[in-house]
Scaffold this motif. Sequence first.
Motif, PDB file in Angstrom:
ATOM      1  N   UNK A  70       9.291 -21.046  15.578  1.00 48.79           N
ATOM      2  CA  UNK A  70       8.710 -19.794  15.090  1.00 48.79           C
ATOM      3  C   UNK A  70       8.123 -19.037  16.270  1.00 48.79           C
ATOM      4  N   UNK A  71       8.570 -17.801  16.437  1.00 45.42           N
ATOM      5  CA  UNK A  71       8.138 -16.958  17.557  1.00 45.42           C
ATOM      6  C   UNK A  71       7.135 -15.929  17.052  1.00 45.42           C
ATOM      7  N   UNK A  72       5.911 -15.976  17.579  1.00 43.80           N
ATOM      8  CA  UNK A  72       4.883 -14.986  17.256  1.00 43.80           C
ATOM      9  C   UNK A  72       4.348 -14.386  18.544  1.00 43.80           C
ATOM     10  N   UNK A  73       3.876 -13.137  18.430  1.00 42.68           N
ATOM     11  CA  UNK A  73       3.206 -12.490  19.548  1.00 42.68           C
ATOM     12  C   UNK A  73       1.714 -12.449  19.265  1.00 42.68           C
ATOM     13  N   UNK A  74       0.915 -12.942  20.203  1.00 47.12           N
ATOM     14  CA  UNK A  74      -0.531 -12.946  20.008  1.00 47.12           C
ATOM     15  C   UNK A  74      -1.104 -11.532  19.974  1.00 47.12           C
ATOM     16  N   UNK A  80      -4.014 -14.854   9.669  1.00 51.33           N
ATOM     17  CA  UNK A  80      -3.077 -14.896   8.541  1.00 51.33           C
ATOM     18  C   UNK A  80      -1.746 -15.506   8.978  1.00 51.33           C
ATOM     19  N   UNK A  81      -1.241 -15.068  10.136  1.00 53.20           N
ATOM     20  CA  UNK A  81       0.039 -15.579  10.619  1.00 53.20           C
ATOM     21  C   UNK A  81      -0.061 -17.055  10.997  1.00 53.20           C
ATOM     22  N   UNK A  82      -1.230 -17.467  11.496  1.00 53.31           N
ATOM     23  CA  UNK A  82      -1.413 -18.889  11.804  1.00 53.31           C
ATOM     24  C   UNK A  82      -1.360 -19.720  10.529  1.00 53.31           C
ATOM     25  N   UNK A  83      -2.036 -19.251   9.477  1.00 55.53           N
ATOM     26  CA  UNK A  83      -2.000 -19.983   8.190  1.00 55.53           C
ATOM     27  C   UNK A  83      -0.586 -20.067   7.644  1.00 55.53           C
ATOM     28  N   UNK A  84       0.184 -18.969   7.740  1.00 52.57           N
ATOM     29  CA  UNK A  84       1.564 -18.984   7.251  1.00 52.57           C
ATOM     30  C   UNK A  84       2.414 -19.967   8.068  1.00 52.57           C
ATOM     31  N   UNK A  85       2.151 -20.018   9.364  1.00 51.89           N
ATOM     32  CA  UNK A  85       2.881 -20.964  10.213  1.00 51.89           C
ATOM     33  C   UNK A  85       2.567 -22.402   9.817  1.00 51.89           C
ATOM     34  N   UNK A  86       1.309 -22.683   9.487  1.00 45.17           N
ATOM     35  CA  UNK A  86       0.909 -24.028   9.066  1.00 45.17           C
ATOM     36  C   UNK A  86       1.583 -24.384   7.750  1.00 45.17           C
ATOM     37  N   UNK A  87       1.619 -23.435   6.803  1.00 48.28           N
ATOM     38  CA  UNK A  87       2.280 -23.693   5.521  1.00 48.28           C
ATOM     39  C   UNK A  87       3.761 -24.009   5.723  1.00 48.28           C
ATOM     40  N   UNK A  88       4.410 -23.240   6.585  1.00 49.16           N
ATOM     41  CA  UNK A  88       5.828 -23.501   6.845  1.00 49.16           C
ATOM     42  C   UNK A  88       6.014 -24.865   7.502  1.00 49.16           C
ATOM     43  N   UNK A  89       5.113 -25.209   8.430  1.00 47.01           N
ATOM     44  CA  UNK A  89       5.206 -26.503   9.106  1.00 47.01           C
ATOM     45  C   UNK A  89       5.077 -27.644   8.109  1.00 47.01           C
ATOM     46  N   UNK A  90       4.197 -27.487   7.115  1.00 43.76           N
ATOM     47  CA  UNK A  90       4.041 -28.533   6.100  1.00 43.76           C
ATOM     48  C   UNK A  90       5.311 -28.669   5.257  1.00 43.76           C
ATOM     49  N   UNK A 101       2.091 -14.181  24.904  1.00 44.95           N
ATOM     50  CA  UNK A 101       0.798 -13.567  25.272  1.00 44.95           C
ATOM     51  C   UNK A 101      -0.365 -14.371  24.683  1.00 44.95           C
ATOM     52  N   UNK A 102      -0.287 -15.681  24.803  1.00 48.46           N
ATOM     53  CA  UNK A 102      -1.252 -16.566  24.149  1.00 48.46           C
ATOM     54  C   UNK A 102      -2.688 -16.264  24.570  1.00 48.46           C
ATOM     55  N   UNK A 103      -2.870 -15.720  25.764  1.00 46.72           N
ATOM     56  CA  UNK A 103      -4.223 -15.428  26.240  1.00 46.72           C
ATOM     57  C   UNK A 103      -4.912 -14.340  25.418  1.00 46.72           C
ATOM     58  N   UNK A 104      -4.131 -13.613  24.581  1.00 44.73           N
ATOM     59  CA  UNK A 104      -4.715 -12.546  23.764  1.00 44.73           C
ATOM     60  C   UNK A 104      -5.392 -13.085  22.502  1.00 44.73           C
ATOM     61  N   UNK A 105      -5.161 -14.358  22.147  1.00 42.28           N
ATOM     62  CA  UNK A 105      -5.813 -14.935  20.966  1.00 42.28           C
ATOM     63  C   UNK A 105      -7.308 -15.079  21.233  1.00 42.28           C
TER      64      UNK A 105
END
Length: 424
Positions: A70-74, A80-90, A101-105
Motif C-alpha cells: 500500500x502506497x501512501x503519501x504522508x 484515517x488512512x492509517x486506520x484503513x491501512x490497519x484494517x486492510x492488513x488485518x 515523505x515519511x518525515x511529514x507525519x
Amino acid sequence: MEGMEPLAERLRPQSLEEVLGQPHLTGEKGLLRRMLAGKRLASMVLFGPPGTGKTTLARLLAQGVGRPFLHLSAVEAGLKEVRLAVERARREGGLVLFLDEVHRFNRAQQDALLPHLESGLLTLIGATAENPAFELTPALRSRLRFFPLKPLGEEDLLILLRRALQDPRGLPGTPYEEGALRLLAQAAGGDARFALNTLELAAAFGRVDGETVRLALGSERFAMDRGGDGFYDLVSALHKSLRGSHVDAALYYLARLLRGGADPLYLARRLIRVAAEDVGLADPLALRLAVAAKEAYEALGSPEGELALVEAAVYLALAPKSNSLYAAWKRAVEAAEAHPEAPVPNHLKNAPTALAKALGHGQGYAYYHEDKEGSFAQRYLPEGLEDLRLFQATGEGWEERVRERLKALRERFARGNPGPDKAP
C-alpha cells in the motif's frame, strides 16, 4: 501516445538486478538482498535524493516477501488512512505500508503506527529526501532500520539511458548519439527520473542528439554547456582552482556556473566538500564558513545570496590546504575493512550490566582526567594493531601546531609516560 505511462514508470525495475546505483543495498552482500533471501522484511526508512529508486525498492521488497503493498503519501495521508491501512492488513494477514515523505507525519500519526509495527501487522517502509533522524520520534526510530540511497553516478545513468532506448518498454528504434546521452547523464545530477523524463522529451523531436537534449533541458539550465563545456567539467575546474589556491580562476568558474543556471545549493555543497576535503585542519574555520554560506543562500536566495557563495569561494581559495583528514579517513576505512572483527580491548568496553562487569568489561580503564599517566600507558587499539598510524598532519596553517601536538602524543603513548601537555 496519449494515455501512455511516463517512461520512468514503464522502465521501473522488475528485480533487484535491474536496480542501478545502490550496490551497498542490492549487491550480493547488500542488506536488502539478504532480507529478501531470508524472506524477512524489517521496517525501515529509505532516505536519499530524488530519483534514486526509493519507491522501486519498496515495491520490490514487498513483492519479494509476498505481502500486499500500500502506497501512501504522508503529505496527504493522516490518522484515517492509517486506520484503513490497519484494517486492510488485518483482512489480508499483513501489509507493507510504503509511506512517502515519511518525515511529514506528525507525532500523533507516528505514534499510531507503533503498536502495529510492534505486532508485525504492518511493515513500514518510509521514504524521504530529508535526514529522518531530525523528524521521526525516538519511539518510531527505535523500530526502524535506516538505509541511505546515493545519487546515481554518470555511468549508471548512461546504462539506464541506453536501456531506455533499447528496451521494448522504452523508446526502441529512436536514433541517438552517444555524446548526447553522456551530456544528459551529466546534467541529471544523479536523478534517474529526471534523466528519463528529459530523454523522453528529447526523443519526441524524432532523435536524441546534442541539440534535442539541450532543448529538452531548457536553455537556462544548459547555457553553461554552449561551446562544448560540460557541466561537470566546469564543476571540476572550480574545485581544482579552489584546491590550487587560484582565486581568480575559482571566481570565473563560479560565475559561469551560476550564470549558466547551475543549482546554487549544489555549488554550496561542493564548497563544503572543498572545505572538508582540501582545506581540512589547515584552517578549521573554513568548514564553518562554507556551511554558513549555504545557510545564507537558503535564507536570501538569488541574486543576493550568491555573494555568500562568493565569500566562501574566495576564503577557500586563499586558505592553506591539507588533505590529511581525507587521507586518514581513507586509511581508516581500509583498516576497518581489513580487520572487521578485531576485538575491542576489554578495559575500553562498555559495562552496562552485571554480566558485562563479570566478564571484565571496563576493568582497569584509566580515566584521563584522574590518571593521565595510566591513560597514556593503556592500550587503545585492538591487539595486533598497536602500530597503526592513520592520521599524518602536514605543516600547512593551523595543522602545523597539530603536527607538533600529534608528535608529542605519539611519543607519550610509545613510552607510556606523561610529559608536559602542548595545546594544539
